[in-house]
Structures are given as structure tokens and as C-alpha cells.
Scaffold this active site. Structure first.
Site, PDB file in Angstrom:
ATOM      1  N   ASP A 139       0.843  -1.194   0.000  1.00 31.69           N
ATOM      2  CA  ASP A 139       0.000   0.000   0.000  1.00 31.69           C
ATOM      3  C   ASP A 139       0.879   1.246   0.000  1.00 31.69           C
ATOM      4  O   ASP A 139       1.729   1.416   0.879  1.00 31.69           O
ATOM      5  CB  ASP A 139      -0.915  -0.006   1.223  1.00 31.69           C
ATOM      6  N   HIS A 146      -3.625  14.565   0.306  1.00 31.74           N
ATOM      7  CA  HIS A 146      -3.924  13.744   1.486  1.00 31.74           C
ATOM      8  C   HIS A 146      -2.829  13.898   2.534  1.00 31.74           C
ATOM      9  O   HIS A 146      -3.121  14.070   3.735  1.00 31.74           O
ATOM     10  CB  HIS A 146      -4.044  12.278   1.073  1.00 31.74           C
ATOM     11  N   GLU A 211     -10.602   4.523   3.241  1.00 30.20           N
ATOM     12  CA  GLU A 211      -9.668   5.257   2.387  1.00 30.20           C
ATOM     13  C   GLU A 211      -9.977   4.929   0.937  1.00 30.20           C
ATOM     14  O   GLU A 211     -10.004   3.755   0.540  1.00 30.20           O
ATOM     15  CB  GLU A 211      -8.213   4.906   2.709  1.00 30.20           C
ATOM     16  N   GLU A 213      -9.046   4.441  -2.641  1.00 31.19           N
ATOM     17  CA  GLU A 213      -7.819   4.124  -3.366  1.00 31.19           C
ATOM     18  C   GLU A 213      -8.136   3.389  -4.661  1.00 31.19           C
ATOM     19  O   GLU A 213      -9.247   2.898  -4.867  1.00 31.19           O
ATOM     20  CB  GLU A 213      -6.887   3.243  -2.517  1.00 31.19           C
ATOM     21  N   ASP A 245      -9.122   0.901   1.684  1.00 25.72           N
ATOM     22  CA  ASP A 245      -8.139   0.526   2.705  1.00 25.72           C
ATOM     23  C   ASP A 245      -8.681   0.954   4.061  1.00 25.72           C
ATOM     24  O   ASP A 245      -8.357   2.024   4.576  1.00 25.72           O
ATOM     25  CB  ASP A 245      -6.805   1.215   2.391  1.00 25.72           C
ATOM     26  N   ARG A 249      -8.224   4.669  12.986  1.00 26.04           N
ATOM     27  CA  ARG A 249      -7.338   5.823  13.193  1.00 26.04           C
ATOM     28  C   ARG A 249      -6.795   5.913  14.613  1.00 26.04           C
ATOM     29  O   ARG A 249      -5.655   6.361  14.809  1.00 26.04           O
ATOM     30  CB  ARG A 249      -8.084   7.120  12.848  1.00 26.04           C
ATOM     31  N   GLN A 252      -4.138   3.290  14.805  1.00 24.75           N
ATOM     32  CA  GLN A 252      -3.043   3.673  13.919  1.00 24.75           C
ATOM     33  C   GLN A 252      -2.140   4.733  14.550  1.00 24.75           C
ATOM     34  O   GLN A 252      -0.910   4.657  14.472  1.00 24.75           O
ATOM     35  CB  GLN A 252      -3.612   4.198  12.593  1.00 24.75           C
ATOM     36  N   LYS A 265      -4.591  -1.549  10.066  1.00 24.55           N
ATOM     37  CA  LYS A 265      -4.863  -1.768   8.648  1.00 24.55           C
ATOM     38  C   LYS A 265      -5.063  -3.235   8.276  1.00 24.55           C
ATOM     39  O   LYS A 265      -5.544  -3.523   7.182  1.00 24.55           O
ATOM     40  CB  LYS A 265      -3.671  -1.238   7.822  1.00 24.55           C
ATOM     41  N   THR A 269      -9.357  -5.197   3.793  1.00 23.66           N
ATOM     42  CA  THR A 269      -9.199  -4.361   2.604  1.00 23.66           C
ATOM     43  C   THR A 269     -10.216  -4.868   1.599  1.00 23.66           C
ATOM     44  O   THR A 269     -10.329  -6.075   1.391  1.00 23.66           O
ATOM     45  CB  THR A 269      -7.785  -4.476   2.005  1.00 23.66           C
ATOM     46  N   GLU A 385      -9.934  13.362   7.050  1.00 24.39           N
ATOM     47  CA  GLU A 385      -9.706  14.666   6.408  1.00 24.39           C
ATOM     48  C   GLU A 385     -10.988  15.484   6.356  1.00 24.39           C
ATOM     49  O   GLU A 385     -10.988  16.686   6.676  1.00 24.39           O
ATOM     50  CB  GLU A 385      -9.187  14.461   4.983  1.00 24.39           C
TER      51      GLU A 385
END
Length: 443
Positions: A139, A146, A211, A213, A245, A249, A252, A265, A269, A385
Site C-alpha cells: 500500500d 492527502h 480510504e 484508493e 483501505d 485511526r 493507527q 490496517k 481491505t 480529512e
């Protein structure tokens, strides 16, 4: 990079009426997947989307409609994964695409149309599995917008890491928890450190995020110790899909010092079932938008073709479908829209950098592009975000609010390309739904 040919003709039409309506899968797309009849015990096999139908490549291989390398490629697709097809290489991939285009085009003989019609299954009656036996998953972290958005939340005076402008940053992910669209994602357990706390807590993540992607499938690999040059990198890529993904948070933030993500993570996925080929994407190339303030590139990441047309203008959206919306018959709500063209690093640069130290990629390996965010308002590819790490929750149309994901929430990723003179092609949909965590006691 792929040269345009007859398969990119925007005026071309299919004898299958559904392929000529506005949608993701016109004649010019022809993406690959593996499928079977829903709720059956049939073997999965390769298929190609056309309109609202799937061409059963196992049936097509038996039909006698194909010859030469196209027939060999279809036979390889009769298996329950596409790895053997990928192993045949770009010439075989292109031969099958071109043969399918000719068979599905509106000027195909009526006998051909009838024979191919017997190889079709409605998409609504199909279920999908992962299209490849994925050997490795890497990844990346390639969006400048971002990185700035995240960095400003936690390091406002110095939002970018010193290496961000110099190389595509990445970490190795977990293959076993990759699932296809429709995946049910159990909220993960782990540790986090609350603000001001002296010791971490343990339990279900309270800050679960998505996320946006792209997934990038390696079609053919390289020998260990032999890097792939930038100019040849895309010849090793078969195509792309949508990829979510999922990210915890709170977990993380606590575990990512000094190393990268781990439990935050590795729990899930989600990828979309359809792989859109690099050949199909060829008309939608654009100049690579290297930031003006960025330093000069090291030689292995720079060439004129990559500057001129290394980026891809793939439009992308994130939608949220909450349990309350479904209960009351409400529609999913769009949270953001952006384009892959804004990425700070291209697909070719990711491949070149991944192998420059001697790493050997293999057919079926999966790369994640990293979160795709754009420079404008509403272009962020993650809730962290959009909500400023939960401090400014989103107000949904039905009165709900979201700082991070709640149990029952389903996240939908959508993507497509469009350009005057060419057909609109889509990537389908990537959907995953959050389900409640198991209790910390294991119940």
C-alpha cells in the site's frame, strides 16, 4: 504506454443493446473478473463485463469462436483465478481484448452473435470472488493533498515528511484479509492512547475510517535483483480496480511510531470485482502534475513520457449508506468526489521504485495507490480529512452526523473515465459494510 486502436473508437457500438446505454461497461471497456451463478456450487471462472451481462470465458473457450493466442488466453481464464491468464503476458491480454471487441461489435455475423449470446450471464445473477490469487500486497502513500491534510492535523508547522517529494512511500499490507465488494468488515479491536492519558486502553476502535484508493494489479513480474525501469513499468501492470483501505485511526496513531500501520490496517481491505485494463484506460491519460515546489527527481523516477502522459484522469466518488437510510428507504449520500489525476506519483513510478532495490514482483501482486485526495473542497478521500479528525462531523441529509464510521454503515466507492470523442468507461462499485466488533472477551 498503450497506443490507441480500434477498440478505443468512441463511435463503436455493440449488438448487445445494454452495452450502448450510459453505464460502466460499454464495448470499449471489457474489464475482467471471476464469477459464478449466485448461490450455486458452480466453479468460479473468468468473465468479461459487457453492458449488464458477463461473457463466460470458460464457455467462450469451448465455443470455437476464438483462435490462436486469443483462444489460449480464454482457456487460461476458465480457471477460478486469472493468474494463468496474467502469466501469458501483454500480447495474449491484448489478443483476447481485441477478439472480444470484434465478437461483440454490431457488425459481427448473426451466427457469431447467437453463439456468443449463449455464453452470456446477467450480472444481476452472478456473484464474484477475488479475481487473483494475490501473492503480495503493498500500500502506497502518494497523494500530496492527502499527506498535507493529514500532516496539518497533527504537525501543522511541518506537515510533510522529509522524503515525501523524493519517493513513493509504501508499506507491506496483509493479503489474507483482502475481500471482494460486499465484504462485511468487523470493527477491529486494539490499543489506543487517549489524549492526556498515561497508559493505553484496549477495546473496539472508536475511529474507524475508509480510504478511497485504486488497486493496481501486476500482470507480469520481474526477476529478483533486476529492477523494472520506469519506461517499461506499465508493461508489467494489467489493470486497476477500486480499493477501500479500511483504517482504525485511533489504533493507527498509537502504533505507528516508530514503524508503520499494523493492526490499524490488517483487519480488512475491500476491492471491486472488475479489473479495468491499462489498454482500456489509454484514452484518459493526462500530464503528470508534479508540484512546482517539489525538488528535481532522481534519475530512475524521471522520463519525458511519464511527465507528458503518466497520470490517469479517473473520476472517483465516495458514498455513505447508513443503516438508518436503508431502514427508511433513503438514498446513499455522496461524501466526496475527486480524480486520480492529482496523485503526486504515477503508477509507473510506484512500480519502478518498488523494484529498484531488487524486489521481485509477481503476476497477481496487488498495489494500493494510497488515499486519493484532490486539492479542492470536498475532494478528500477519507473521513479523517473531511471531518478534521472527527472535530467537525459531517451533517447528513437525514439528520445523522458522522465523525467516523458507525456499525451498519456501508461505504461505496465508484469510478469512471470520460472524455469528448471517447466512450465513458467505469470501474463498477466497491462496497463494504461495517459490523459490530466482537467483545474484548471474545464473545
Amino acid at each position: 504506454m498503450t497506443e490507441l486502436d480500434a477498440t478505443h473508437d468512441g463511435a463503436a457500438r455493440s449488438w448487445l443493446a445494454a452495452a450502448n446505454a450510459v453505464g460502466d461497461f460499454p464495448l470499449q471497456n471489457l474489464p475482467f473478473s471471476v464469477f459464478r451463478l449466485r448461490a450455486s456450487t458452480e466453479a468460479f471462472r473468468g468473465g468479461v463485463a459487457i453492458g449488464d451481462q458477463i461473457v463466460d470465458l470458460a464457455a467462450l473457450a469451448r465455443s470455437g469462436l476464438l483462435h490462436g493466442s486469443a483462444a489460449q488466453a480464454a482457456a487460461a481464464c476458465a480457471q477460478n483465478r486469472l493468474n494463468a491468464f496474467f502469466d501469458l503476458g501483454p500480447a495474449a491480454w491484448r489478443a483476447l481484448r481485441q477478439a472480444l471487441f470484434a465478437l461483440l461489435k454490431d457488425d459481427a455475423p448473426s451466427a457469431t452473435q447467437a453463439a456468443l449470446g449463449a455464453c452470456l450471464l446477467p450480472q444481476a445473477q452472478a456473484e464474484h470472488a477475488l479475481p487473483l490469487q494475490i501473492g503480495d500486497y503493498t500500500d502506497f502513500y502518494t497523494s500530496l493533498d492527502h499527506a498535507l491534510n493529514i500532516g496539518r492535523l497533527f504537525r501543522p508547522d511541518d506537515p510533510l515528511s522529509p522524503n515525501f517529494h523524493w519517493m513513493p512511500i509504501a508499506y507491506h499490507g496483509r493479503v489474507s484479509s483482502i475481500g471482494v465488494s460486499g465484504q462485511r468488515v468487523r470493527r477491529p479491536l486494539g490499543q489506543w492512547l487517549a489524549d492526556g492519558a498515561a497508559e493505553p486502553a484496549f477495546g473496539a476502535s472508536r475511529r474507524l475510517d475508509y480510504e478511497l484508493e485504486l488497486g493496481i494489479y501486476i500482470g507480469s513480474g520481474n526477476a529478483q535483483g533486476e529492477p523494472i525501469a520506469l519506461a517499461q513499468a506499465e508493461a508489467h501492470v494489467f489493470g486497476v480496480c477500486l480499493l477501500n483501505d479500511w483504517s482504525a485511526r485511533d489504533i493507527q496513531r498509537w502504533e505507528s511510531t516508530p514503524l508503520g500501520p499494523f493492526l490499524a490496517k490488517n483487519f480488512a481491505t475491500t476491492v471491486s470485482p472488475w479489473i479495468v485494463t491499462m489498454d482500456a484506460l489509454a484514452p484518459y491519460r493526462v500530464a503528470w502534475p508534479r508540484a512546482v515546489q517539489a525538488p528535481a527527481l532522481l534519475h530512475y523516477l524521471e522520463d519525458a513520457d511519464n511527465r507528458h502522459s503518466g497520470a490517469l484522469d479517473i473520476q472517483l466518488e465516495v458514498w455513505l449508506d447508513t443503516a438508518r437510510q436503508r431502514e427508511h428507504g433513503g438514498a446513499a449520500e455522496r461524501l466526496s468526489r475527486t480524480s486520480f489525476r492529482h496523485q503526486h506519483w504515477t503508477l509507473a513510478q510506484m512500480v519502478a521504485h518498488h523494484t529498484v532495490g531488487g524486489c521481485n514482483l509477481q503476476g497477481g501482486d496487488l498495489l494500493g495507490s494510497g488515499t486519493i485526495s484532490g486539492p479542492g473542497e470536498g475532494e478528500a478521500g477519507a473521513l479523517i480529512e473531511l471531518t478534521q479528525s472527527g472535530r467537525k462531523p459531517l451533517e447528513l441529509g437525514n439528520g445523522e452526523r458522522r465523525g467516523f464510521l458507525e456499525d451498519g454503515d456501508a461505504v461505496l466507492l465508484k469510478g469512471w473515465c470520460e472524455k469528448p470523442g471517447f466512450a465513458r468507461i467505469g470501474l463498477g462499485e466497491c462496497r463494504g459494510q461495517v459490523v459490530a466488533a466482537r467483545s474484548a472477551a471474545g464473545g
